[in-house]
Design a protein around this motif. Structure first.
Motif, PDB file in Angstrom:
ATOM      1  N   CYS A  18       0.915  -1.185  -0.009  1.00 16.89           N
ATOM      2  CA  CYS A  18       0.123   0.090  -0.170  1.00 16.89           C
ATOM      3  C   CYS A  18       0.898   1.290   0.031  1.00 16.89           C
ATOM      4  N   ARG A  35       1.560   5.260  -2.100  1.00 17.95           N
ATOM      5  CA  ARG A  35       0.691   6.732  -2.779  1.00 17.95           C
ATOM      6  C   ARG A  35       0.887   6.802  -4.276  1.00 17.95           C
ATOM      7  N   SER A  82      -2.373   3.058  -9.008  1.00 17.15           N
ATOM      8  CA  SER A  82      -2.815   1.733  -8.918  1.00 17.15           C
ATOM      9  C   SER A  82      -3.582   1.272 -10.007  1.00 17.15           C
ATOM     10  N   SER A 141      -6.740  -4.391  -5.973  1.00 15.47           N
ATOM     11  CA  SER A 141      -6.252  -2.904  -6.360  1.00 15.47           C
ATOM     12  C   SER A 141      -4.640  -3.866  -6.011  1.00 15.47           C
ATOM     13  N   SER A 199      -5.353  -2.726   0.547  1.00 20.10           N
ATOM     14  CA  SER A 199      -4.385  -3.138  -0.554  1.00 20.10           C
ATOM     15  C   SER A 199      -3.239  -3.908   0.217  1.00 20.10           C
ATOM     16  N   ASP A 249     -11.585   3.098  -6.549  1.00 18.85           N
ATOM     17  CA  ASP A 249     -10.892   3.049  -5.080  1.00 18.85           C
ATOM     18  C   ASP A 249     -10.331   4.272  -4.408  1.00 18.85           C
ATOM     19  N   LYS A 250     -10.720   5.373  -5.014  1.00 16.86           N
ATOM     20  CA  LYS A 250     -10.285   6.567  -4.518  1.00 16.86           C
ATOM     21  C   LYS A 250     -10.984   7.224  -3.308  1.00 16.86           C
ATOM     22  N   ASN A 257      -5.696   6.018   1.289  1.00 14.34           N
ATOM     23  CA  ASN A 257      -4.779   5.050   0.670  1.00 14.34           C
ATOM     24  C   ASN A 257      -3.707   5.023   1.915  1.00 14.34           C
ATOM     25  N   ASN A 284      -5.440  12.062  -1.077  1.00 14.82           N
ATOM     26  CA  ASN A 284      -5.168  10.781  -1.884  1.00 14.82           C
ATOM     27  C   ASN A 284      -4.838  11.184  -3.189  1.00 14.82           C
TER      28      ASN A 284
END
Length: 596
Positions: A30, A32, A35, A43, A98, A248-249, A281, A316
């Protein structure tokens, strides 16, 4: 600038989420970066490739002594994301949405020792570089242990918990599915029910012999694929969690009602959903979790945890510019029991006017429960600064301080003249996930709400779970030694599994008492290690009302230890059933703690 806010809480410090230690990300982790989706729809992040010169470095520390030393380091820094056995199934990784690297996967096994050493040393994005935390030999020892795990030569096994007092008996009750997060007892069915993070709900009838879990609900029935809340009244289940949106954001909170009919069919309806708001995230997306029906059966209470560590900007990667905390986060909400198809706005004024916002300023109350008098209590995780973990008496309309106050200690980032420096501020722990990116000089930090008095946490006088860092000197102290109470538990404990003996089923000192678990591993957790050797234990709480404070005081006692990621518990008569998270693949256990 002073950090003390009252004489009732002049001590304190603390910790995080339910659930995370230092982040060691090797390949699928996981961070930044951008993805995408793998073939299973999960993800994943872009592959992290070490520089070519790193591949040619050889590990000079590969003997059994190095492996043993590496295991000790792993248990301090890595297990909570990568799991006890290195399968990438630690609870922290699950919370971030993630999966951290699985050391048994080809993508890790195919890397050279030098590549792994490089990644451990320099870090990337939310992964800190261990080059300044661990010596070179220690990093090579950690590589040896990762290799040891990946080759399947060893696997850390869950040990049996032990009683710390003579009058308790602890027995293994059953194995459970991976990533278990909630357990409850339903009198109408005379069964234990438990739920998993992926949305499955199991029933275990107590009159069966041998006991056998039955899958009753799956995610296909209700749609919540990040489930953290489970409650039941009569034949109706209440399920709470989050559904990711916007690639997924972003996220939306959901609560679903499942009525179990006598013929075995199910009637599924929505209690509420929320409008979209941003994820981060990071480990700080705590989501919608603890869920309780009021003793009179008229309302459903539910927790929404914070999306930040301590009120910092979490946008994010620019998807949600300037986002900090949102009105739909860091609070406890209340809904009439019959609520149906409600859409919650991300608007504090509207939420208050409609009577849904019950209490504010609570970072992450992963568990809430009612005592015999109908008082609502919450056990709370603080952030990565060394503030204590609170227990709150939750009352309607009260504000409990987050993000300005946690554990009785003011968060320093709210002050424009604060510049983070671990050499000068002992409350900054460089092993924290929030360090260094999320602690910064922040002159735009939101101002405190005008005219609002923050309600303090419950004061803990010990003798257990009341270790704190003195706000004046930074020294580690014990409430039992100083006589100064802590608000409320030792920093980074991750208290959860709150229970009350409301029917006086227990005897002796336990009669009418309260109990909570601590999820974190004590000396084996990087953030908690400076404070105590103890964690993953069961605490007995003796609460008393203090009229002078109009609040409760508590004395705490350790009565059992040795659980592995204990995440929830339920008291049934004289038996407390403790359920373990169990990682992504192995599954955990339910332990039965029998009181006299």
């Amino acid at each position: 600038m002073t950090h003390r806010i009252s004489t009732y809480q002049k001590n304190c410090q603390i910790g995080r989420f339910l659930i995370y230690g230092l982040l060691l990300f090797l390949t699928s982790s996981c961070n930044r970066q951008g993805s995408s989706k793998d073939k299973d729809g999960e993800s994943r992040v872009d592959t992290w490739v070490a520089p070519e010169d790193a591949n040619h470095r050889l590990n000079p520390f590969q003997d059994e002594q190095a492996i043993a030393a590496g295991q000790a380091i792993y248990q301090v820094y890595c297990w909570n994301c990568h799991g006890e056995s290195g399968m990438g199934d630690g609870a922290a990784g699950g919370a971030m949405g993630s999966q951290p690297a699985n050391f048994y996967s080809p993508s890790v096994l195919d890397q050279t020792d030098g590549a792994i050493f490089h990644k451990i040393s320099v870090g990337r994005n939310v992964m800190p570089g261990f080059g300044e935390i661990l010596g070179e030999e220690e990093r090579w020892q950690l590589v040896s242990y990762v290799r040891h795990l990946g080759k399947g030569m060893a696997e850390t096994l869950a040990s049996s918990p032990i009683a710390l007092v003579e009058d308790l008996e602890i027995t293994h009750w059953m194995k459970v599915a991976p990533r278990a997060i909630r357990i409850l007892y339903n009198q109408q069915t005379d069964a234990i029910w438990y739920a998993t993070f992926e949305g499955s709900v199991y029933r275990i009838a107590l009159d069966q012999s041998p006991i056998s879990p039955e899958l009753v609900i799956s995610v296909e029935d209700h749609g919540i694929n990040r489930m953290q809340g489970l409650e039941m009244r009569d034949s109706t289940l209440i399920l709470t969690g989050n559904i990711r949106v916007n690639d997924d954001k972003g996220t939306t909170g959901w609560m679903m009602r499942v009525n179990l009919r006598p013929d075995g069919s199910k009637e599924v309806s929505k209690v509420f959903s929320t409008v979209e708001y941003g994820t981060t995230n990071t480990p700080f997306d705590h989501g919608w979790s603890a869920t309780r029906i009021s003793p009179d059966g008229k309302h459903i209470f539910v927790v929404s945890g914070s999306r930040t560590d301590h009120g910092e900007v979490q946008d994010n990667l620019g998807a949600y510019p300037n986002s900090r905390n949102e009105p739909l986060t860091a609070a406890i909400f209340r809904f009439p029991i019959g609520t149906k198809d409600l859409l919650l706005p991300n608007d504090t004024k509207a939420l208050k006017e409609r009577g849904y916002l019950y209490a504010e300023g609570i970072r992450n109350a992963f568990d809430i429960n009612f005592d015999r008098d109908g008082n609502l209590f919450a056990v709370v995780n603080s952030g990565d600064y060394d503030q204590s973990e609170d227990m709150f008496w939750v009352r309607e309309g009260h504000h409990y301080g987050f993000p300005w106050v946690m554990g009785g200690l003011e968060s320093p980032q709210q002050f424009p003249d604060w510049h983070p420096d671990p050499a000068k501020d002992p409350f900054l722990n460089t092993a924290a996930a929030a360090w260094p990116d999320d602690f910064y000089n922040d002159p735009d930090f939101p101002k405190r709400p005008e005219g609002v008095v923050f309600t303090p946490g419950i004061d803990n006088y010990g003798p257990a779970a009341a270790t704190y860092r003195d706000p004046e000197t930074g020294k580690i102290l014990e409430a039992a030694d100083t006589g100064a109470p802590v608000s409320t538990f030792t920093a980074h404990s991750s208290p959860l599994g709150l229970n009350f003996d409301n029917d006086d089923q227990l005897s002796g000192t336990y009669k009418g008492g309260a109990f909570t678990l601590r999820y974190t591993k004590g000396a084996k957790a990087a953030l908690m290690k400076p404070f105590t050797d103890y964690g993953e234990d069961l605490l007995h709480l003796q609460l008393t009302y203090n009229a002078d404070k109009d609040n409760f005081d508590v004395h705490t006692y350790r009565i059992a230890e040795g659980f592995t990621q204990p995440v929830d518990a339920v008291l049934v008569g004289k038996d407390l059933y403790v359920i373990e998270y169990g990682g992504r693949q192995k599954g955990g256990n339910i332990w039965k703690v029998t009181f006299p």
